[in-house]
Write an enzyme that holds these catalytic residues in place. Sequence first.
Site, PDB file in Angstrom:
ATOM      1  N   GLU A  33      17.122  21.478 -35.483  1.00 34.26           N
ATOM      2  CA  GLU A  33      17.249  22.045 -34.463  1.00 34.26           C
ATOM      3  C   GLU A  33      17.040  20.374 -33.131  1.00 34.26           C
ATOM      4  O   GLU A  33      17.139  20.057 -34.213  1.00 34.26           O
ATOM      5  CB  GLU A  33      16.003  22.693 -34.241  1.00 34.26           C
ATOM      6  CG  GLU A  33      14.885  22.278 -34.029  1.00 34.26           C
ATOM      7  CD  GLU A  33      13.278  22.778 -33.100  1.00 34.26           C
ATOM      8  OE1 GLU A  33      13.635  22.137 -31.631  1.00 34.26           O
ATOM      9  OE2 GLU A  33      12.568  23.451 -33.387  1.00 34.26           O
ATOM     10  N   LYS A 167       3.194  27.491 -34.628  1.00 35.27           N
ATOM     11  CA  LYS A 167       2.616  26.746 -33.870  1.00 35.27           C
ATOM     12  C   LYS A 167       1.055  27.265 -33.648  1.00 35.27           C
ATOM     13  O   LYS A 167       0.585  27.718 -33.240  1.00 35.27           O
ATOM     14  CB  LYS A 167       3.118  27.026 -32.548  1.00 35.27           C
ATOM     15  CG  LYS A 167       5.081  26.099 -32.768  1.00 35.27           C
ATOM     16  CD  LYS A 167       5.520  26.004 -31.539  1.00 35.27           C
ATOM     17  CE  LYS A 167       6.661  25.024 -31.513  1.00 35.27           C
ATOM     18  NZ  LYS A 167       7.504  25.670 -31.955  1.00 35.27           N
TER      19      LYS A 167
END
Length: 312
Positions: A33, A167
Amino acid sequence: MTQHITPAVAAHLDLHPEVAAALQAGQAVVALESTIISHGMPFPQNVEMARGVEDVVRAHGAVPATIAVLGGRLKVGLTPDELHLLATDKGVEKISTRDLPVTVALGRHGATTVASTMRIAALAGIRVFATGGTGGVHRGADRSMDVSADLLELARTDVCVVSAGVKSILDIGLTLEVLETHGVPAITLGETEFPAFYSRQSGFRAPLTVQTPDEAARVLKAKWDLGLSGGVMLANPIPADAEIPAGDITPHIEQALRDMDALGLTGKDTTPYLLGRIVEITGGRSLEANIALVRHNAMVAAQVAVTYAQLN
């Protein structure tokens, strides 16, 4: 043009020659990404990290394909100049899947999130993708309804996302529940507890486990051979020597969340702010951990991609 790319998609897609040759030959390719480059780390660490991650992928037998949208073109594999632009141009927007048609049609620059990287990777025929951490259900989502598009993309796009788990700034328990609802295998590599990005342990048992990247590749083949559409989350715990234990990082995350609430930030601005604020609070320790886990994920993704290519 490789055989699986339709003419309509090809009209918007630029494959780096190295990536195009690898796809044509059926070799292992790993998508990467670009949001982590433009919005996740400061310059010049972002460029150093991006080049280093590409080197890790190559060192383990696969071809890296960093993905972004530049001038409205879907870029799969970047030149050094394009990588530098992403790392330094303040006009590069953070774009998810919903933003792709506008970014393409209006000829803008966009750094791709997990969701949009998955979608572009799938359009190009890439099945394995390495990132840092996956998005999920935000804390307080019962009030804000803030749920990352990453989860919906995992439910519908045939790409394996190798990450260090969800996360730590998110609600990991609710994220695992949403993944289960959508039938997305959330598989932990080598451990029985699901990891939490900076930390190897989250307090949540891993729903599924595999012991090796080769086993993970066999799972991908079985899933898609059976016609089970959608992606796979392969949670790869951060190396032990790089982790920040949950007891150490949690107070810093809570401080960053309070600071964000005080500023009134919402939506796609929250994750870049929180990660940046945690870097400040930890004196750079979280940035070092982030770089270590991204490199580790790139290594595992390359190993998975190599075996998957051999199986096919």
